[in-house]
Motif scaffolding. Structure first.
Motif, PDB file in Angstrom:
ATOM      1  N   SER A  10       0.840  -1.195   0.000  1.00  0.00           N
ATOM      2  CA  SER A  10       0.000   0.000   0.000  1.00  0.00           C
ATOM      3  C   SER A  10       0.873   1.240   0.000  1.00  0.00           C
ATOM      4  CB  SER A  10      -0.864   0.026   1.268  1.00  0.00           C
ATOM      5  OG  SER A  10      -0.006   0.158   2.390  1.00  0.00           O
ATOM      6  N   ARG A  11       0.214   2.389  -0.265  1.00  0.00           N
ATOM      7  CA  ARG A  11       0.937   3.660  -0.220  1.00  0.00           C
ATOM      8  C   ARG A  11       1.472   3.900   1.193  1.00  0.00           C
ATOM      9  NH1 ARG A  11      -1.379   9.539  -2.055  1.00  0.00           N
ATOM     10  NH2 ARG A  11      -1.043   8.651  -4.107  1.00  0.00           N
ATOM     11  N   PHE A  12       0.633   3.598   2.189  1.00  0.00           N
ATOM     12  CA  PHE A  12       1.050   3.793   3.579  1.00  0.00           C
ATOM     13  C   PHE A  12       2.314   2.968   3.872  1.00  0.00           C
ATOM     14  CE2 PHE A  12       0.926   2.452   8.066  1.00  0.00           C
ATOM     15  CZ  PHE A  12       0.941   3.687   8.685  1.00  0.00           C
ATOM     16  N   GLY A  13       2.299   1.717   3.386  1.00  0.00           N
ATOM     17  CA  GLY A  13       3.456   0.838   3.630  1.00  0.00           C
ATOM     18  C   GLY A  13       4.726   1.411   3.035  1.00  0.00           C
ATOM     19  N   THR A 233      19.348   3.188  -1.765  1.00  0.00           N
ATOM     20  CA  THR A 233      18.264   2.738  -0.869  1.00  0.00           C
ATOM     21  C   THR A 233      16.911   3.189  -1.400  1.00  0.00           C
ATOM     22  OG1 THR A 233      18.953   4.606   0.452  1.00  0.00           O
ATOM     23  CG2 THR A 233      19.198   2.491   1.451  1.00  0.00           C
ATOM     24  N   MET A 234      16.841   4.465  -1.792  1.00  0.00           N
ATOM     25  CA  MET A 234      15.548   4.957  -2.267  1.00  0.00           C
ATOM     26  C   MET A 234      15.235   4.348  -3.635  1.00  0.00           C
ATOM     27  SD  MET A 234      14.049   6.490   0.004  1.00  0.00           S
ATOM     28  CE  MET A 234      14.261   7.310   1.571  1.00  0.00           C
ATOM     29  N   LEU A 235      16.276   4.038  -4.401  1.00  0.00           N
ATOM     30  CA  LEU A 235      16.043   3.387  -5.699  1.00  0.00           C
ATOM     31  C   LEU A 235      15.447   1.992  -5.478  1.00  0.00           C
ATOM     32  CD1 LEU A 235      18.353   3.532  -8.758  1.00  0.00           C
ATOM     33  CD2 LEU A 235      17.269   1.404  -8.112  1.00  0.00           C
ATOM     34  N   ILE A 236      16.012   1.259  -4.541  1.00  0.00           N
ATOM     35  CA  ILE A 236      15.510  -0.112  -4.349  1.00  0.00           C
ATOM     36  C   ILE A 236      14.102  -0.076  -3.739  1.00  0.00           C
ATOM     37  CG2 ILE A 236      16.554  -0.654  -2.062  1.00  0.00           C
ATOM     38  CD1 ILE A 236      16.503  -3.031  -5.002  1.00  0.00           C
ATOM     39  N   TYR A 237      13.852   0.870  -2.819  1.00  0.00           N
ATOM     40  CA  TYR A 237      12.491   0.978  -2.282  1.00  0.00           C
ATOM     41  C   TYR A 237      11.529   1.393  -3.403  1.00  0.00           C
ATOM     42  CZ  TYR A 237      13.472   0.269   2.720  1.00  0.00           C
ATOM     43  OH  TYR A 237      13.801  -0.269   3.942  1.00  0.00           O
ATOM     44  N   GLY A 238      11.979   2.308  -4.285  1.00  0.00           N
ATOM     45  CA  GLY A 238      11.154   2.719  -5.423  1.00  0.00           C
ATOM     46  C   GLY A 238      10.834   1.531  -6.327  1.00  0.00           C
ATOM     47  N   SER A 239      11.778   0.587  -6.419  1.00  0.00           N
ATOM     48  CA  SER A 239      11.578  -0.562  -7.302  1.00  0.00           C
ATOM     49  C   SER A 239      10.502  -1.506  -6.759  1.00  0.00           C
ATOM     50  CB  SER A 239      12.895  -1.317  -7.489  1.00  0.00           C
ATOM     51  OG  SER A 239      13.158  -2.156  -6.382  1.00  0.00           O
ATOM     52  N   TYR A 240      10.146  -1.340  -5.486  1.00  0.00           N
ATOM     53  CA  TYR A 240       9.092  -2.185  -4.903  1.00  0.00           C
ATOM     54  C   TYR A 240       7.728  -1.481  -4.900  1.00  0.00           C
ATOM     55  CZ  TYR A 240      13.106  -4.836  -3.045  1.00  0.00           C
ATOM     56  OH  TYR A 240      14.269  -5.547  -2.904  1.00  0.00           O
ATOM     57  N   ILE A 241       7.640  -0.299  -5.561  1.00  0.00           N
ATOM     58  CA  ILE A 241       6.337   0.395  -5.622  1.00  0.00           C
ATOM     59  C   ILE A 241       5.612  -0.076  -6.871  1.00  0.00           C
ATOM     60  CG2 ILE A 241       5.146   2.620  -5.724  1.00  0.00           C
ATOM     61  CD1 ILE A 241       7.549   3.995  -4.748  1.00  0.00           C
ATOM     62  N   ASN A 242       4.297  -0.231  -6.769  1.00  0.00           N
ATOM     63  CA  ASN A 242       3.557  -0.689  -7.949  1.00  0.00           C
ATOM     64  C   ASN A 242       3.358   0.459  -8.947  1.00  0.00           C
ATOM     65  OD1 ASN A 242       1.020   0.732  -7.596  1.00  0.00           O
ATOM     66  ND2 ASN A 242       0.789  -0.517  -5.752  1.00  0.00           N
ATOM     67  N   LEU A 247       4.080   8.966  -8.059  1.00  0.00           N
ATOM     68  CA  LEU A 247       5.400   9.100  -7.433  1.00  0.00           C
ATOM     69  C   LEU A 247       5.714  10.488  -6.850  1.00  0.00           C
ATOM     70  CD1 LEU A 247       7.618   6.868  -9.743  1.00  0.00           C
ATOM     71  CD2 LEU A 247       6.459   6.279  -7.622  1.00  0.00           C
ATOM     72  N   PRO A 248       5.422  11.595  -7.589  1.00  0.00           N
ATOM     73  CA  PRO A 248       5.755  12.891  -6.995  1.00  0.00           C
ATOM     74  C   PRO A 248       5.062  13.108  -5.643  1.00  0.00           C
ATOM     75  CG  PRO A 248       5.257  13.159  -9.310  1.00  0.00           C
ATOM     76  CD  PRO A 248       4.934  11.729  -8.973  1.00  0.00           C
ATOM     77  N   VAL A 249       3.833  12.578  -5.528  1.00  0.00           N
ATOM     78  CA  VAL A 249       3.114  12.768  -4.256  1.00  0.00           C
ATOM     79  C   VAL A 249       3.771  11.951  -3.141  1.00  0.00           C
ATOM     80  CG1 VAL A 249       0.939  12.321  -3.069  1.00  0.00           C
ATOM     81  CG2 VAL A 249       0.925  13.378  -5.321  1.00  0.00           C
ATOM     82  N   VAL A 250       4.052  10.664  -3.404  1.00  0.00           N
ATOM     83  CA  VAL A 250       4.628   9.863  -2.313  1.00  0.00           C
ATOM     84  C   VAL A 250       6.036  10.359  -1.956  1.00  0.00           C
ATOM     85  CG1 VAL A 250       3.257   7.757  -2.588  1.00  0.00           C
ATOM     86  CG2 VAL A 250       5.367   7.973  -3.846  1.00  0.00           C
ATOM     87  N   GLY A 251       6.790  10.786  -2.989  1.00  0.00           N
ATOM     88  CA  GLY A 251       8.133  11.331  -2.714  1.00  0.00           C
ATOM     89  C   GLY A 251       8.031  12.582  -1.856  1.00  0.00           C
ATOM     90  N   GLY A 252       7.041  13.435  -2.168  1.00  0.00           N
ATOM     91  CA  GLY A 252       6.847  14.662  -1.399  1.00  0.00           C
ATOM     92  C   GLY A 252       6.469  14.344   0.042  1.00  0.00           C
ATOM     93  N   LEU A 253       5.630  13.323   0.225  1.00  0.00           N
ATOM     94  CA  LEU A 253       5.221  12.969   1.591  1.00  0.00           C
ATOM     95  C   LEU A 253       6.429  12.461   2.393  1.00  0.00           C
ATOM     96  CD1 LEU A 253       1.780  11.264   0.851  1.00  0.00           C
ATOM     97  CD2 LEU A 253       2.184  13.372   2.139  1.00  0.00           C
ATOM     98  N   VAL A 254       7.256  11.654   1.741  1.00  0.00           N
ATOM     99  CA  VAL A 254       8.438  11.125   2.450  1.00  0.00           C
ATOM    100  C   VAL A 254       9.367  12.274   2.848  1.00  0.00           C
ATOM    101  CG1 VAL A 254      10.525   9.731   2.171  1.00  0.00           C
ATOM    102  CG2 VAL A 254       8.331   8.868   1.333  1.00  0.00           C
ATOM    103  N   THR A 255       9.586  13.220   1.909  1.00  0.00           N
ATOM    104  CA  THR A 255      10.451  14.371   2.230  1.00  0.00           C
ATOM    105  C   THR A 255       9.843  15.170   3.385  1.00  0.00           C
ATOM    106  OG1 THR A 255      10.931  14.487  -0.129  1.00  0.00           O
ATOM    107  CG2 THR A 255      11.664  16.339   1.199  1.00  0.00           C
ATOM    108  N   GLY A 256       8.518  15.380   3.303  1.00  0.00           N
ATOM    109  CA  GLY A 256       7.846  16.153   4.346  1.00  0.00           C
ATOM    110  C   GLY A 256       7.984  15.501   5.718  1.00  0.00           C
ATOM    111  N   VAL A 257       7.788  14.181   5.782  1.00  0.00           N
ATOM    112  CA  VAL A 257       7.902  13.487   7.085  1.00  0.00           C
ATOM    113  C   VAL A 257       9.336  13.599   7.600  1.00  0.00           C
ATOM    114  CG1 VAL A 257       7.821  11.239   8.235  1.00  0.00           C
ATOM    115  CG2 VAL A 257       6.046  11.837   6.588  1.00  0.00           C
TER     116      VAL A 257
END
Ligand code: PFF
Length: 450
Positions: A10-13, A233-242, A247-257
């Motif tokens: 999931s996105r949350f995961g 690390t972020m490349l390999i985690y990105g490779s596990y996203i469906n 992507l811009p939204v989830v990347g922005g959320l990760v940066t924000g957190v």
């Protein structure tokens, strides 16, 4: 294909895992103390500027390349390369990143081991086992080595379970605990005498300190370290996203957190130092600056906790528990980089890859411990201050210049068909092509020759 090699459910995961990687000792320990000694809010501004103009675009480059290839960095960079030279350079960059990630983990495990030892030490002190508490909190080779092994076993145990059952499950459990613990500690410390003094130091800007070239390169290194960039690390985690994820939204959320937790940690550490001062603990070094780094965490804060009596023992327990969790959700992302490569490129089973690589990294940590004075600082500086931004530079060159523009835009459109026309669509491809490499290069040139 993607799910056969593991996928976040999931996105949350994904956000918990990627934010778990990003939020670590760098946020809770590194950022607040650097801000305190380097111009307070002015450092914060420089850091925010670098985080949004450089680190976020570079994070996006890694996530997008990873999701496109659904593979480790070595394979992914080769795949987006056009010719034999760029393929070879891509493979080399991926391999260097993998080695750097392993070396970062080797020193990170040492520091994380100290955190666990202090956490257990606080528990021992609470139940009156003073002898054990003293051993756990005193710097010794035996204690350090034991806790490197404990921490590496935890990291290995989680990574052995795989992407969904290991990384995602544990990050989703631990990150909310981290946030709640941090929030409680901030609220408590802000009620203590002296805390407001610390807030002033944190929030009053001193621009003369924040604009020095050395400081900017430190802030750049911190921003790259904090977002776990440059090592794959972020490349390999990105490779596990469906492929359905925006992507811009989830990347922005990760940066924000990540930034949010660093800033929040400043509201804990700085006030805590001035509470310590108020309680008679020395918080300035001989040069008159604020004590930082290991002396702060392992001398000043424990003295503060002691001066707070019984409440202090609980606060100490919570604080070192928080640090241990933050370290664990980051260390698993570091170990996943070489493990994924070994599984995908050499056909190893996850279990044997984790055991072999985890074992090698533990051995390197022990070697560093045996030559602590010479090796520890060297490994930290070489990996985080220089290698991470330079590797991040190469990732931006691959996303901006080497990867075919139509393929990159196609990848962006997946999961967000309406993206064309947004600000991100118009700015990011140019930004990652020109602005990011130029600024990283400029900061390095200034540092080396300026
Ligand atoms: N981002 C982590 C921190 O701030 O502590 C450190 C880190 C994690 C660096 C993963 C590099 C990495 F690959």
């Amino acid at each position: 294909m993607a799910s056969a090699r593991g996928e976040f459910s999931s996105r949350f995961g994904f956000i918990m895992a990627a934010a778990g990687s990003a939020v670590g000792l760098g946020n809770i320990w590194g950022f607040p103390t650097q801000a305190a000694s380097n111009g307070g809010a002015a450092f914060l501004l420089v850091y925010l500027l670098l985080a949004f103009t450089l680190a976020y675009p570079a994070l996006m480059a890694e996530i997008i390349i990873g999701r496109h290839a659904h593979a480790n960095a070595v394979n992914a960079l080769q795949r987006i390369a056009g010719g034999p030279v760029t393929r070879r350079l891509g493979a080399t960059t991926g391999l260097v990143g993998l080695v750097v990630a392993s070396f970062i983990l080797s020193f990170y495990a040492i520091v994380a081991g100290w955190m666990i030892a202090h956490c257990l030490g606080s528990l021992a002190a609470l139940v009156g086992a003073d002898g054990i508490a003293a051993w756990l909190t005193f710097f010794s080779l035996g204690r350090n080595a034991s806790f490197v092994v404990v921490f590496m076993l935890l990291t290995i145990g989680i990574i052995a379970e795989g992407v969904h059952d290991g990384i995602e499950r544990w990050s989703s459990r631990l990150m909310p605990i981290l946030l709640v613990t941090l929030g409680c500690l901030v609220l408590y410390v802000l009620t203590l005498d002296g805390a407001m003094e610390g807030l002033k130091v944190y929030l009053l800007p001193d621009f003369s300190a924040a604009l020095s070239p050395q400081l900017i390169i430190n802030a750049l290194g911190s921003a790259f370290f904090s977002l776990s960039l440059g090592v794959g690390t972020m490349l390999i985690y990105g490779s596990y996203i469906n492929d359905r994820e925006n992507l811009p939204v989830v990347g922005g959320l990760v940066t924000g957190v990540d930034i949010g937790i660093a800033v929040l940690a400043g509201f804990l550490v700085l006030p805590a130092m001035y509470v310590a001062l108020h309680n008679g603990v020395e918080i300035f070094d001989a040069a008159g600056g604020l004590i930082s780094e290991d002396t702060l965490i392992f001398t000043v804060l424990p003295e503060l906790f002691t001066s707070m009596g019984v409440a202090g023992a609980f606060v100490s327990l919570l604080f070192f528990f928080l640090m241990s969790i933050a370290a664990l959700t980051s260390s698993i992302s570091m170990l996943e980089v070489p493990v994924a490569y070994t599984i995908e490129e050499h056909g190893a089973s996850r279990r044997s890859a984790v055991l072999l690589i985890g074992g090698i990294i533990t051995a390197i940590s022990l070697l560093i411990l045996l030559n602590f004075e010479t090796l520890f600082g060297l490994v930290v500086t070489a990996t985080t201050r220089y290698s991470q931004p330079l590797l991040g530079f190469v990732f931006c060159i691959y996303a901006g210049w080497i990867w075919r523009r139509d393929q990159l835009l196609e990848e962006l459109r997946k999961g967000s068909p309406e993206i064309a026309g947004t600000l991100f669509w118009r700015i990011w491809p140019w930004h990652v092509r020109l602005v990011c490499p130029l600024i990283i290069f400029g900061i390095f040139a200034q540092n080396l020759f300026g």
